[in-house]
Design an enzyme around this catalytic site. Structure first.
Site, PDB file in Angstrom:
ATOM      1  N   GLU A  41       0.557  -0.868  -0.033  1.00  0.00           N
ATOM      2  CA  GLU A  41      -0.128   0.261  -0.029  1.00  0.00           C
ATOM      3  C   GLU A  41       0.598   1.627  -0.210  1.00  0.00           C
ATOM      4  O   GLU A  41       1.803   1.395   0.907  1.00  0.00           O
ATOM      5  CB  GLU A  41      -0.727   0.149   1.268  1.00  0.00           C
ATOM      6  CG  GLU A  41      -2.000   1.156   1.532  1.00  0.00           C
ATOM      7  CD  GLU A  41      -2.394   1.314   2.814  1.00  0.00           C
ATOM      8  OE1 GLU A  41      -3.497   1.581   2.656  1.00  0.00           O
ATOM      9  OE2 GLU A  41      -2.760  -0.424   3.487  1.00  0.00           O
ATOM     10  N   LYS A 110      -8.888   2.961  -2.595  1.00  0.00           N
ATOM     11  CA  LYS A 110      -9.902   3.068  -0.988  1.00  0.00           C
ATOM     12  C   LYS A 110     -11.197   3.234  -1.004  1.00  0.00           C
ATOM     13  O   LYS A 110     -11.293   4.448  -0.286  1.00  0.00           O
ATOM     14  CB  LYS A 110      -8.373   2.514  -0.293  1.00  0.00           C
ATOM     15  CG  LYS A 110      -8.851   2.094   1.077  1.00  0.00           C
ATOM     16  CD  LYS A 110      -7.728   1.870   1.845  1.00  0.00           C
ATOM     17  CE  LYS A 110      -7.752   1.565   3.490  1.00  0.00           C
ATOM     18  NZ  LYS A 110      -6.372   1.734   4.180  1.00  0.00           N
ATOM     19  N   CYS A 144      -6.002  -2.819   1.585  1.00  0.00           N
ATOM     20  CA  CYS A 144      -5.930  -2.853   3.076  1.00  0.00           C
ATOM     21  C   CYS A 144      -7.343  -3.599   3.212  1.00  0.00           C
ATOM     22  O   CYS A 144      -8.062  -4.584   4.067  1.00  0.00           O
ATOM     23  CB  CYS A 144      -5.095  -2.034   3.765  1.00  0.00           C
ATOM     24  SG  CYS A 144      -4.517  -2.432   5.487  1.00  0.00           S
TER      25      CYS A 144
END
Length: 262
Positions: A41, A110, A144
């Site tokens: 990430e 995200k 994530c």
């Protein structure tokens, strides 16, 4: 499809140095027969760099994307990498998949931001399922914390994702996500999951490594330790098809019973 996981925090605060790290890793991955390299990430800039996130953020088609495309073309493999994406005044925690010929195949922002740090620096994305075709596989993108929501991964399964790419910045004391949650997600959704972490201390965070490529049987095909490492494993479409036939979770679902989830 041989897949390489680059477990590294790179050089936080320097996109130029991280591109050098990526270039070197791409060369090693290609030499080992990999068709795809996945980073952690926010690999291109670093994670815990405070306001540097906004300073180093670039558009999806910016100079950094061009540099990654040049690396993919020179080494002949696709790359999925994490970076901060700027769109006007907004900054997203993003990832991008670029093919071996330099084509930008997909970009993802995200959707579930973790903690005060991310909420202070990023705008959440709104598209839960982003996919691309690569070497005959349907590849999905996620970042994530997103993978910790079962609805998110199930949405990918229902959309036909074969291999889910998850750059992460998994920190202590949540290593059970890498050790247990990710293999379970792969099994319950009958897909491969590539979970690629940062390592070491960065700001207030301690990243735990443990990057893994988990198969649809819930078994890790590759597992990194706690240091910088390049690990490789194969994604086998024939095994995936056989596993889905033996474990028909998606066919046996009863969506009419799940209305309260929304």
């Amino acid at each position: 499809m041989r897949t390489a996981l680059l477990q590294s925090s790179g050089r936080p605060g320097s996109t130029a140095e991280n591109l050098k790290v990526l270039d070197e890793a791409a060369g090693r991955a290609a030499a080992a027969g990999a068709a795809l390299l996945v980073t952690s990430e926010l690999f291109l800039t670093g994670y815990a760099i405070g306001d540097g996130i906004g300073v180093l953020a670039e558009p999806a088609d910016g100079d950094a994307a061009d540099a990654v495309a040049e690396i993919t073309g020179r080494h002949g493999l696709a790359i999925a990498y994490g970076y901060p994406e700027r769109e006007g005044e907004r900054v997203f925690n993003s990832m991008q998949l670029i093919s071996a010929d330099g084509t930008r195949l997909a970009g993802y922002r995200k959707t579930h931001l973790f903690g005060c740090f991310e909420r202070a620096h990023f705008t959440p994305g709104e598209r839960p399922v982003v996919q691309a075709r690569l070497d005959g596989l349907t590849v999905g993108l996620m970042i994530c914390y997103d993978v910790e929501f079962p609805e998110n991964v199930r949405a990918h399964a229902l959309a036909g994702t074969d291999l889910l790419l998850v750059p992460t910045a998994q920190m202590h004391p949540f290593q059970f996500v890498a050790e247990s949650v990710v293999p379970v997600r792969a099994f319950e959704n009958q897909m491969y999951v590539a979970y690629v972490n940062r390592v070491g201390h960065e700001g207030e965070f301690e990243f735990v490594g443990l990057s893994t490529l988990a198969g649809p049987d819930g078994i890790a095909r590759a597992r990194a330790g706690h240091a910088e490492e390049l690990v490789l494993a194969d994604v086998d479409p024939a095994f995936l098809a056989a596993s889905r036939e033996a474990n028909p979770y998606l066919e046996d679902r009863r969506p009419g019973l799940y209305g309260t989830l929304a």
